[in-house]
Design a protein around this motif. Structure first.
Motif, PDB file in Angstrom:
ATOM      1  N   ALA A  72       3.823   7.386   6.199  1.00 26.85           N
ATOM      2  CA  ALA A  72       4.064   7.485   4.737  1.00 26.85           C
ATOM      3  C   ALA A  72       4.274   8.771   4.270  1.00 26.85           C
ATOM      4  O   ALA A  72       3.339   9.794   4.248  1.00 26.85           O
ATOM      5  CB  ALA A  72       3.012   6.659   3.933  1.00 26.85           C
ATOM      6  N   PRO A  73       5.352   8.891   3.394  1.00 27.56           N
ATOM      7  CA  PRO A  73       5.685  10.530   2.756  1.00 27.56           C
ATOM      8  C   PRO A  73       4.612  10.824   1.764  1.00 27.56           C
ATOM      9  O   PRO A  73       4.195  11.643   1.276  1.00 27.56           O
ATOM     10  CB  PRO A  73       7.097  10.077   2.419  1.00 27.56           C
ATOM     11  CG  PRO A  73       7.339   8.745   2.136  1.00 27.56           C
ATOM     12  CD  PRO A  73       6.612   8.103   3.174  1.00 27.56           C
ATOM     13  N   SER A  74       4.169   9.626   1.211  1.00 24.56           N
ATOM     14  CA  SER A  74       3.007   9.713   0.035  1.00 24.56           C
ATOM     15  C   SER A  74       1.979   8.523   0.240  1.00 24.56           C
ATOM     16  O   SER A  74       2.375   7.279   0.744  1.00 24.56           O
ATOM     17  CB  SER A  74       3.455   9.939  -1.357  1.00 24.56           C
ATOM     18  OG  SER A  74       4.194   8.558  -1.532  1.00 24.56           O
ATOM     19  N   GLY A  75       0.724   8.915  -0.181  1.00 22.53           N
ATOM     20  CA  GLY A  75      -0.298   7.572   0.058  1.00 22.53           C
ATOM     21  C   GLY A  75      -0.583   8.006   1.493  1.00 22.53           C
ATOM     22  O   GLY A  75      -0.143   8.747   2.447  1.00 22.53           O
ATOM     23  N   LEU A  76      -1.916   7.106   1.828  1.00 21.99           N
ATOM     24  CA  LEU A  76      -2.479   7.259   2.985  1.00 21.99           C
ATOM     25  C   LEU A  76      -2.423   6.153   4.045  1.00 21.99           C
ATOM     26  O   LEU A  76      -2.345   5.903   5.196  1.00 21.99           O
ATOM     27  CB  LEU A  76      -3.862   7.922   2.898  1.00 21.99           C
ATOM     28  CG  LEU A  76      -4.858   8.132   4.273  1.00 21.99           C
ATOM     29  CD1 LEU A  76      -4.191   9.280   5.135  1.00 21.99           C
ATOM     30  CD2 LEU A  76      -6.064   8.432   3.777  1.00 21.99           C
ATOM     31  N   ARG A  77      -2.766   4.685   3.076  1.00 24.00           N
ATOM     32  CA  ARG A  77      -2.961   3.553   3.710  1.00 24.00           C
ATOM     33  C   ARG A  77      -2.060   2.613   3.342  1.00 24.00           C
ATOM     34  O   ARG A  77      -1.832   2.312   2.243  1.00 24.00           O
ATOM     35  CB  ARG A  77      -4.343   3.050   3.627  1.00 24.00           C
ATOM     36  CG  ARG A  77      -5.648   3.996   4.264  1.00 24.00           C
ATOM     37  CD  ARG A  77      -6.760   3.749   3.818  1.00 24.00           C
ATOM     38  NE  ARG A  77      -8.087   4.502   4.290  1.00 24.00           N
ATOM     39  CZ  ARG A  77      -8.516   5.379   4.049  1.00 24.00           C
ATOM     40  NH1 ARG A  77      -8.379   5.765   2.558  1.00 24.00           N
ATOM     41  NH2 ARG A  77      -9.499   6.027   4.688  1.00 24.00           N
ATOM     42  N   SER A 128       9.466 -12.795  -3.883  1.00 23.31           N
ATOM     43  CA  SER A 128       9.052 -11.699  -4.816  1.00 23.31           C
ATOM     44  C   SER A 128       9.279 -10.333  -4.018  1.00 23.31           C
ATOM     45  O   SER A 128       9.119 -10.465  -2.850  1.00 23.31           O
ATOM     46  CB  SER A 128       7.832 -11.883  -5.525  1.00 23.31           C
ATOM     47  OG  SER A 128       7.834 -13.152  -6.197  1.00 23.31           O
ATOM     48  N   GLU A 129       9.270  -9.301  -4.909  1.00 20.29           N
ATOM     49  CA  GLU A 129       9.357  -8.012  -4.165  1.00 20.29           C
ATOM     50  C   GLU A 129       8.293  -7.073  -4.979  1.00 20.29           C
ATOM     51  O   GLU A 129       7.976  -7.202  -5.951  1.00 20.29           O
ATOM     52  CB  GLU A 129      10.602  -7.392  -4.114  1.00 20.29           C
ATOM     53  CG  GLU A 129      11.590  -8.063  -3.200  1.00 20.29           C
ATOM     54  CD  GLU A 129      12.837  -7.306  -3.046  1.00 20.29           C
ATOM     55  OE1 GLU A 129      12.991  -6.014  -3.575  1.00 20.29           O
ATOM     56  OE2 GLU A 129      13.809  -7.736  -2.336  1.00 20.29           O
ATOM     57  N   ALA A 130       7.394  -6.080  -4.040  1.00 23.56           N
ATOM     58  CA  ALA A 130       6.545  -5.035  -4.869  1.00 23.56           C
ATOM     59  C   ALA A 130       7.269  -4.135  -5.479  1.00 23.56           C
ATOM     60  O   ALA A 130       8.492  -3.877  -4.988  1.00 23.56           O
ATOM     61  CB  ALA A 130       5.421  -4.730  -3.805  1.00 23.56           C
ATOM     62  N   VAL A 131       6.807  -3.587  -6.081  1.00 21.76           N
ATOM     63  CA  VAL A 131       7.303  -2.322  -6.959  1.00 21.76           C
ATOM     64  C   VAL A 131       6.347  -1.038  -6.518  1.00 21.76           C
ATOM     65  O   VAL A 131       4.997  -1.230  -6.840  1.00 21.76           O
ATOM     66  CB  VAL A 131       7.135  -2.399  -8.514  1.00 21.76           C
ATOM     67  CG1 VAL A 131       7.836  -1.063  -8.868  1.00 21.76           C
ATOM     68  CG2 VAL A 131       8.230  -3.430  -8.871  1.00 21.76           C
ATOM     69  N   GLY A 132       6.653  -0.172  -6.102  1.00 20.88           N
ATOM     70  CA  GLY A 132       5.922   1.067  -5.358  1.00 20.88           C
ATOM     71  C   GLY A 132       5.074   1.482  -6.708  1.00 20.88           C
ATOM     72  O   GLY A 132       5.712   1.695  -7.831  1.00 20.88           O
ATOM     73  N   GLY A 147       0.623  -1.302  -0.210  1.00 14.70           N
ATOM     74  CA  GLY A 147      -0.071   0.056  -0.115  1.00 14.70           C
ATOM     75  C   GLY A 147       0.938   1.200   0.110  1.00 14.70           C
ATOM     76  O   GLY A 147       1.778   1.211  -0.627  1.00 14.70           O
ATOM     77  N   ALA A 148       0.409   2.056   0.805  1.00 15.27           N
ATOM     78  CA  ALA A 148       1.553   3.335   0.930  1.00 15.27           C
ATOM     79  C   ALA A 148       2.867   3.105   1.301  1.00 15.27           C
ATOM     80  O   ALA A 148       3.023   2.159   2.388  1.00 15.27           O
ATOM     81  CB  ALA A 148       0.754   4.422   2.043  1.00 15.27           C
TER      82      ALA A 148
END
Length: 285
Positions: free
Chosen positions: A110-115, A164-168, A79-80
């Motif tokens: 989080a510097p950006s995003g909320l949740r 695996s890793e997530a990509v922002g 998420g964020a």
């Protein structure tokens, strides 16, 4: 004897709730769908820790929180994008991370995003209500918003964590709208201006709806009342003051103010992750 599989809330932050993919299909009973407002983030986190995508995790808001584990688990944060620490040591966001027994996981602001979403191997196994473990702020179904000291049961692992890793994801501020069903309640001037209009996310926003401040969407027939009618996820409802509200997952199933448009489903995440002060720009499809 093995330690019980329990997650303890050390710091609940601004708002932390239990969320899964919700309880759709009960609107005729007046029950919102609820569930994670960024469902793709929850699905991804569950895949990373070896859970089914529908397993329950935690949804944090703005300030993160801290969570203790008596037993060893794998966790993932999605998420964020925020700072993640295990016992003070920085670990990866968007990847499965082993957490030793007795450790505390802290999610930062989080510097950006909320949740942000914290998923745990085995999932959170509070009793389901109408087939879901989700907290619903509007109806009160599911567990109450979490407080410091609360403890939540965690199930046994389903499978091995993923490598695996997530990509922002980028957080574009543009949202596409489809006009209707009540666009005929608004002036032609307001409808033309809606395409390209920019609104600021207001602090009164929550999981029920994102309240916006900006150009007023003018009613064509001020003072006229509309009979209550069904509401859908993503509805852009306009009260008499002309300041619109985007309905999120805990939205009421009926409403009496006209809906000028509906947010395209793929763009709802922009609204769900918009923090107070962020700006959202509308495009009419």
């Amino acid at each position: 004897m093995a330690e019980p599989r329990v997650l303890r809330i050390e710091d609940a932050g601004m708002l932390t709730t239990v969320q899964d993919l919700g309880r759709p299909g009960h609107a005729h009973l007046g029950v919102p769908r609820s569930g994670a407002v960024d469902p793709d983030a929850l699905r991804l986190g569950n895949r990373l820790v070896g859970n089914p995508e529908s397993a329950a995790g935690l949804e944090t808001t703005a300030t993160g929180g801290a969570f203790g584990f008596a037993h060893a688990v794998a966790i993932a944060v999605t998420g964020a994008q925020c700072e993640v620490r295990v016992d003070g040591r920085a670990v990866a966001w968007g990847a499965a991370v082993p957490v030793p027994a007795g450790s505390v996981v802290r999610l930062g602001r989080a510097p950006s995003g909320l949740r942000a979403y914290l998923t745990v191997s085995g999932g959170i196994t509070v009793p389901p209500v109408l087939g879901s473990r989700a907290t619903d702020l509007l109806s009160g179904l599911g567990p109450a918003p979490l407080r410091d000291g609360d403890e939540l049961p965690v199930g046994p692992p389903f499978g091995e964590p993923s490598g695996s890793e997530a990509v922002g994801r980028p957080r574009p501020g543009t949202v596409e709208l489809v006009l209707g069903p009540r666009h005929d309640w608004f002036t032609e001037r307001s409808l033309r201006a809606l395409d390209g209009a920019t609104y600021e996310v207001l602090p009164a926003s929550n999981r029920i709806g994102v309240r916006l401040g900006g150009p007023a969407i003018e009613w064509l027939r001020p003072g006229e009342e509309l009979a209550s009618e069904p509401m859908v996820l993503g509805a852009l409802q306009v009260p008499p003051n002309g300041q619109p509200v985007v309905f999120l997952h805990d939205h009421p199933t009926t409403g009496g103010y006209p809906v000028v448009a509906v947010v395209r489903p793929d763009d709802l995440v922009v609204c769900a992750q918009a923090a107070p002060g962020d700006r959202i720009r509308f495009r009419v499809r």
